[in-house]
Design an enzyme around this catalytic site. Structure first.
Site, short mmCIF file in Angstrom:
data_model
loop_
_atom_site.label_atom_id
_atom_site.label_comp_id
_atom_site.label_asym_id
_atom_site.label_seq_id
_atom_site.Cartn_x
_atom_site.Cartn_y
_atom_site.Cartn_z
N HIS A 18 -65.56 -21.78 -4.95
CA HIS A 18 -64.11 -21.92 -4.84
C HIS A 18 -63.59 -22.74 -6.02
O HIS A 18 -63.68 -23.96 -6.02
CB HIS A 18 -63.74 -22.61 -3.53
CG HIS A 18 -62.27 -22.68 -3.24
ND1 HIS A 18 -61.78 -22.64 -1.95
CD2 HIS A 18 -61.18 -22.78 -4.04
CE1 HIS A 18 -60.46 -22.72 -1.98
NE2 HIS A 18 -60.08 -22.80 -3.25
N HIS A 20 -60.31 -23.13 -9.08
CA HIS A 20 -59.01 -22.77 -9.65
C HIS A 20 -59.09 -23.02 -11.15
O HIS A 20 -59.27 -24.16 -11.58
CB HIS A 20 -57.89 -23.61 -9.04
CG HIS A 20 -57.68 -23.36 -7.59
ND1 HIS A 20 -56.84 -22.37 -7.11
CD2 HIS A 20 -58.20 -23.97 -6.49
CE1 HIS A 20 -56.86 -22.37 -5.79
NE2 HIS A 20 -57.67 -23.34 -5.39
N LYS A 101 -58.40 -13.34 -1.08
CA LYS A 101 -58.07 -14.68 -0.61
C LYS A 101 -56.73 -14.66 0.12
O LYS A 101 -55.74 -14.12 -0.36
CB LYS A 101 -57.97 -15.65 -1.80
CG LYS A 101 -57.55 -17.08 -1.45
CD LYS A 101 -58.57 -17.78 -0.55
CE LYS A 101 -58.13 -19.19 -0.19
NZ LYS A 101 -58.28 -20.15 -1.30
N HIS A 138 -57.62 -19.67 3.52
CA HIS A 138 -57.10 -21.03 3.45
C HIS A 138 -56.65 -21.35 4.86
O HIS A 138 -55.62 -20.85 5.34
CB HIS A 138 -55.93 -21.14 2.47
CG HIS A 138 -55.39 -22.53 2.35
ND1 HIS A 138 -55.44 -23.26 1.17
CD2 HIS A 138 -54.81 -23.36 3.26
CE1 HIS A 138 -54.91 -24.46 1.38
NE2 HIS A 138 -54.53 -24.53 2.65
N HIS A 192 -62.73 -24.82 2.32
CA HIS A 192 -62.51 -26.26 2.26
C HIS A 192 -62.30 -26.89 3.65
O HIS A 192 -61.24 -27.47 3.93
CB HIS A 192 -61.37 -26.62 1.32
CG HIS A 192 -60.16 -25.73 1.36
ND1 HIS A 192 -59.50 -25.40 2.51
CD2 HIS A 192 -59.49 -25.12 0.34
CE1 HIS A 192 -58.48 -24.61 2.21
NE2 HIS A 192 -58.45 -24.44 0.91
N ASP A 262 -63.04 -26.29 -4.69
CA ASP A 262 -61.58 -26.21 -4.69
C ASP A 262 -61.02 -27.09 -5.80
O ASP A 262 -59.94 -27.66 -5.66
CB ASP A 262 -61.00 -26.62 -3.32
CG ASP A 262 -59.51 -26.35 -3.19
OD1 ASP A 262 -59.01 -25.48 -3.91
OD2 ASP A 262 -58.84 -27.03 -2.38
#
Length: 373
Positions: A18, A20, A101, A138, A192, A262
């Site tokens: 995960h 970004h 996602k 999420h 997460h 994350d």
């Protein structure tokens, strides 16, 4: 091995399930830090602006990332959006895209185009189940507006309660469980996890379900982010009991939970200096070191036992278990060596020529260094 007495350890290069990486100037800054953290394979989030909702967008994004850092394997995802159809899922599978996602609308960074009604996407989930693709959740619901009627007033439905950032994850768990019940063979990841309740929800599901745990949630509690915008993320860190449950899950899950940092970079002014604080903690350059530090403190507090932190557990949590769930391999077989206290976290990550600046988690502190073999 005696974990707390270790000063050096060799491990396979990690898989971070995960990340970004953003785009443009920010991607140029943070993508090279993947390997600095001991990672050579990542699952990339699609919440760009605009979000990645087509196969072509996804493949073009992967090409841009490969241009920046070619020595990383990028697993790609689409953003669950009204334009995603079963036909798009079939096209994505053929193109080698790994999953989709789901962001509930408005709960976190760049989620304004997210999901309002999961039932609408049942045909998409059915096709994903058929194509053996992964649904990444999420796991939060949007907060109740501050000017909404009080949950005990006559204007709200009986038994309802206000949603805040503290109970947004527990409030999502019934939806998570119902999706698994309806699509029992759909591979689902509850991303997460930040509460003991989320861990229990994953454990109660079948083997097609797993959860990711971040590096920062293994260290943080409410008091940390309440006074420090660089520790503020979504989902927010919760109680000491929740943090300790996460630590125990790392060493005792047998593969149900694995690393998904994350890591979420934001320009420094977005974290401090504007009207609202951006949600996200940047951990990419020091990912493995942060986890080692948290486990050490967990042993010192008696939350986990010295003998719980084994070579097998570390190799599993950092890569083996995630790769098994994602059905991927580390084709390079690379190794990293971590050395205790060998690195100091920079105060600000920036390029020499200037531009965007990002403040890492635990700036200025010592952590484990990473050396590639």
């Amino acid at each position: 091995m005696e974990f707390t007495k270790l000063t050096e350890i060799e491990l396979p290069a990690a898989f971070d399930a995960h990340v970004h990486l953003r785009d443009g100037e920010m991607a140029q800054l943070v993508t090279p830090t993947i390997r600095r953290g001991g990672v050579n394979q990542v699952y990339v989030m699609p919440n760009l602006v605009p979000p990645i909702t087509t196969v072509q967008q996804c493949l073009e994004y992967r090409d841009r990332l490969r241009t920046i850092e070619p020595n990383v394997d990028y697993l790609m995802s689409l953003y669950l959006h009204e334009s995603i159809t079963p036909e798009v899922i079939r096209e994505a599978k053929k193109a080698g895209i790994t999953g989709v996602k789901s962001y509930p609308a408005g709960v976190t960074t760049n989620s304004s185009s997210g999901v309002l009604d999961y039932e609408t996407f049942y045909p998409v989930f059915a096709e994903m189940e058929k194509q053996n693709m992964i649904l990444n959740l999420h796991g939060e619901v949007p907060s109740t507006p501050s000017d909404a009627p009080h949950p005990h007033s006559s204007e709200t439905r009986e038994g309802s309660s206000a949603i805040t950032i503290l109970n947004a994850e527990p409030a999502f768990l019934p939806t998570f469980k119902s999706l698994h019940h309806r699509f029992p063979n759909l591979r689902i990841i509850l991303e997460h996890c930040s509460t003991a309740a989320a861990l229990d929800a994953v454990r109660a599901c079948g083997p097609s379900v797993a959860g990711t745990i971040t590096a920062h949630h293994l260290s943080l509690i409410i008091d940390d982010w309440a006074g420090d915008p660089f520790c503020f993320c979504k989902p927010v860190a919760k109680t000491p009991e929740d943090r300790d449950a996460l630590l125990r899950a790392v060493v005792s899950s047998g593969g149900r939970f694995f690393l998904g940092t994350d890591s979420a970079p934001h320009a420094r002014e977005k974290k401090r200096g504007e009207d609202k604080v951006a949600a996200g903690v940047f951990t990419q350059p020091y990912a493995l070191g942060y986890v080692f530090d948290a486990l050490e403190k967990g042993v010192a507090r008696g939350v986990i036992k010295e003998g719980d932190v084994t070579q097998e557990v570390l190799e599993g949590f950092f890569g083996g278990w995630g790769r098994k769930f994602y059905k991927v391999e580390d084709g390079k077989g690379e190794k990293v060596v971590l050395r205790k206290g060998g690195e100091k976290v920079v105060h600000v990550l920036r390029k020499e020529e200037g531009g965007v600046e990002v403040v890492p988690f635990r700036k200025g502190e010592q952590t484990w260094s990473v050396e590639w073999k």
